[in-house]
Design a protein around this motif. Structure first.
Motif, PDB file in Angstrom:
ATOM      1  N   GLY A 178      -7.832  -0.334   6.237  1.00  0.00           N
ATOM      2  CA  GLY A 178      -8.025   0.740   5.264  1.00  0.00           C
ATOM      3  C   GLY A 178      -9.425   0.767   4.711  1.00  0.00           C
ATOM      4  O   GLY A 178     -10.068   1.814   4.644  1.00  0.00           O
ATOM      5  N   SER A 355      -5.339   1.020  -0.783  1.00  0.00           N
ATOM      6  CA  SER A 355      -4.182   0.948   0.119  1.00  0.00           C
ATOM      7  C   SER A 355      -4.110  -0.394   0.836  1.00  0.00           C
ATOM      8  O   SER A 355      -3.024  -0.878   1.155  1.00  0.00           O
ATOM      9  CB  SER A 355      -4.232   2.091   1.133  1.00  0.00           C
ATOM     10  N   ASN A 359      -0.974  -2.393   0.040  1.00  0.00           N
ATOM     11  CA  ASN A 359      -0.182  -2.155   1.242  1.00  0.00           C
ATOM     12  C   ASN A 359       0.687  -0.908   1.078  1.00  0.00           C
ATOM     13  O   ASN A 359       1.826  -0.850   1.545  1.00  0.00           O
ATOM     14  CB  ASN A 359       0.691  -3.364   1.583  1.00  0.00           C
ATOM     15  N   ARG A 361      -0.011   2.910   1.766  1.00  0.00           N
ATOM     16  CA  ARG A 361      -0.821   4.069   2.187  1.00  0.00           C
ATOM     17  C   ARG A 361      -0.290   5.364   1.549  1.00  0.00           C
ATOM     18  O   ARG A 361      -1.048   6.159   1.006  1.00  0.00           O
ATOM     19  CB  ARG A 361      -0.788   4.216   3.710  1.00  0.00           C
ATOM     20  N   THR A 364      -0.826   5.563  -2.327  1.00  0.00           N
ATOM     21  CA  THR A 364      -2.230   5.827  -2.647  1.00  0.00           C
ATOM     22  C   THR A 364      -2.563   7.308  -2.469  1.00  0.00           C
ATOM     23  O   THR A 364      -3.185   7.928  -3.336  1.00  0.00           O
ATOM     24  CB  THR A 364      -3.153   4.979  -1.746  1.00  0.00           C
ATOM     25  N   CYS A 365      -2.122   7.872  -1.346  1.00  0.00           N
ATOM     26  CA  CYS A 365      -2.355   9.300  -1.090  1.00  0.00           C
ATOM     27  C   CYS A 365      -1.688  10.156  -2.157  1.00  0.00           C
ATOM     28  O   CYS A 365      -2.286  11.116  -2.671  1.00  0.00           O
ATOM     29  CB  CYS A 365      -1.822   9.696   0.290  1.00  0.00           C
ATOM     30  N   LEU A 407      -7.892   8.895   4.426  1.00  0.00           N
ATOM     31  CA  LEU A 407      -6.988   7.769   4.678  1.00  0.00           C
ATOM     32  C   LEU A 407      -5.974   8.103   5.776  1.00  0.00           C
ATOM     33  O   LEU A 407      -5.704   7.284   6.660  1.00  0.00           O
ATOM     34  CB  LEU A 407      -6.261   7.395   3.384  1.00  0.00           C
ATOM     35  N   GLU A 484       8.029   2.481   0.166  1.00  0.00           N
ATOM     36  CA  GLU A 484       7.010   1.491  -0.214  1.00  0.00           C
ATOM     37  C   GLU A 484       7.366   0.811  -1.529  1.00  0.00           C
ATOM     38  O   GLU A 484       7.150  -0.398  -1.688  1.00  0.00           O
ATOM     39  CB  GLU A 484       5.645   2.165  -0.307  1.00  0.00           C
TER      40      GLU A 484
END
Length: 506
Positions: A178, A355, A359, A361, A364-365, A407, A484
């Motif tokens: 990342g 990210s 861990n 992704r 974060t987005c 990302l 997540e």
């Protein structure tokens, strides 16, 4: 000779050599895609020159147009009242061709040598960018010429993204992917900035040079790519990275000598040597529908559709928006718009770093997309009140809009292309990258098209459209964000359980 070196010294030398090659590949692919984006940007800068208010310009002595004609210095056929629709058609000729070609490009990228495929694409992209600019010197005033050139350029530019992501994915494992790809993906913003600055030099004069110069640079980079690109670490006896699902012997015993970096490198080199002597069976390339079945591909692809819709609307229409609303010249608007791309560099790096650390992704987005919606509203409402507020808000908007986009197109694509469900078959990387970016490119085509159709009703409506797309992109990630969060809960419960066991043993 190798046996006379202590294992520690050999490891240092091997690590150093691998790092040098990795750094070289990162730099080369960075420059490659910088050129791709540099050649896309001039059209957004030249738009305000193709159609402008000529009331303050000095008329030539031999001009035969009416004295009341305030568009005499515009470039036909963009000198009419429907110029926004015509400029939107030129944009979409490129973007629709790019979106369609991207789904096909990944399939070819897996089956052709990347070095030939990429260098040919760059040479052709440079040629078509050059031909667009030559329309000025050849005095061409028919719409179909510019549309055909854009269609051809859109198709050949699809060679770029799947190829560079595949090449970088071949060289880097998942560990700090990342962060590495967040820094590397700044080539998008750097290319946009360079394209804006180069185009700005000639936009008020011989605007054809705004395309000719980037075209020559891109073609030159194609030659460099052909001479120096290295597709796989094994091609130069470097250690290949560990991807998802790759079986490793003695994985549970870190003290086993067979697990040392020295031994891993030795086994990798032995495999390469064995394959050079005997034909080794290569994993089969994955099918299009097989790639769609990889968990997360559909969600991230649809999210990118709306995220890229927002990003590319800014890419193609921000200079014209600044020129119309803030009444800046074409060059000043182009220079100011580069701050959005500067923010994109920061946003891409921050998204990759966060990210990697969490861990997460998708999370974060999602957070960056949530923050981007009110920021776009504030920029449209207050961004033109002063130069300071405009600069600050452009940088923040650029970071929040381009962070998730960067990302998804880099680290997420590489993660999914080497997903554990593929059991170490990295052949899917190019196809997965093409599916994700191809779906995103549909949004990239829709955004500028909708902006061209909506902008005559007012720029406020354009921003409402962008905010709506941003919210939809966020909603599409909800399922992955939930997964997540569950994974974090499991991880925390295991950590607290281990602490309690240690306490009890003491």
């Amino acid at each position: 000779m190798r046996s006379s070196l202590a294992p520690g010294i050999w490891f240092f030398r091997a690590f150093s050599r691998d790092s040098w090659f990795q750094g070289f590949i990162l730099l080369l692919t960075f420059l490659i895609y910088t050129c791709y984006h540099m050649s896309r940007k001039p059209i957004s800068i030249v738009k305000s020159r193709l159609h402008q208010n000529c009331s303050e310009q000095i008329r030539p002595i031999n001009d035969t147009r009416s004295l009341n004609d305030t568009m005499w210095c515009s470039w036909a056929p963009f000198d009419k009242d429907n110029y926004k629709e015509l400029l939107g058609a030129v944009d979409n000729a490129f973007l629709v061709a790019y979106a369609i070609g991207m789904f096909i490009s990944g399939v070819f990228g897996e089956r052709l040598p990347l070095r030939y495929y990429l260098s040919a694409g760059m040479l052709l992209s440079g040629l078509f960018t050059l031909l667009f600019g030559l329309g000025y010197f050849w005095n061409i005033h028919v719409l179909w010429y510019f549309v055909v050139i854009q269609v051809c350029n859109g198709l050949v530019q699809t060679t770029g993204w799947p190829s560079v992501v595949t090449c970088v994915g071949n060289w880097f494992g998942k560990g700090k992917r990342g962060l590495i790809m967040g820094i590397w993906n700044s080539h998008t913003s750097v290319g946009n900035i360079l394209g804006s600055l180069i185009a700005g030099i000639w936009v008020n004069g011989q605007w054809g040079l705004s395309f000719v110069v980037p075209g020559i640079i891109t073609a030159t980079m194609g030659v460099i790519t052909f001479l120096f690109l290295i597709e796989h670490p094994e091609d130069v006896d470097c250690t290949p990275p560990q991807h998802h699902g790759e079986p490793t012997e003695n994985q549970d015993n870190p003290e086993d000598p067979g697990n040392s970096p020295y031994s891993i490198r030795e086994s990798s080199l032995e495999t390469v040597a064995k394959c050079s002597k005997e034909p080794c069976e290569e994993p089969a390339a994955i099918s299009f529908f097989g790639a769609l079945r990889i968990p997360g591909v559909v969600e991230f692809s649809l999210c990118l559709l709306f995220a890229k819709l927002v990003s590319y609307t800014f890419l193609y229409w921000l200079p014209l928006y600044i020129s119309n609303v803030a009444h800046f010249s074409a060059k000043e608007a182009g220079d100011l718009s580069t701050l959005f791309d500067a923010g994109g560099i920061i946003g891409g790096i921050m998204a990759g770093l966060i990210s990697d650390y969490t861990n997460g992704r998708a999370t974060t987005c999602c957070i960056m997309l949530i923050l981007a919606a009110p920021m776009m509203f504030l920029y449209n409402r207050f961004g033109q009140d002063g130069i300071t507020s405009s600069i600050v808000m452009l940088i923040i908007c650029g970071g929040l809009v381009n962070g998730p986009y960067a990302l998804i197109t880099t680290a997420v694509s590489a993660d999914l292309g080497t997903h554990r469900s593929l059991k170490g078959n990295a052949k899917a990387l190019s196809t997965v990258t093409a599916i994700i970016d191809g779906t995103g490119s549909i949004g990239a085509a829709l955004g500028p098209l909708l902006a061209g159709l909506i902008s005559p009703t007012g720029w406020n409506n354009v921003f409402y459209m962008l905010i709506s797309a941003d919210v939809l992109a966020c909603l599409l990630l909800c399922r992955l964000v939930y997964k997540e969060i569950l994974a974090w809960k499991v991880s925390l419960s295991r950590g607290s359980g281990s602490s309690m066991v240690l306490t009890h043993q003491r």
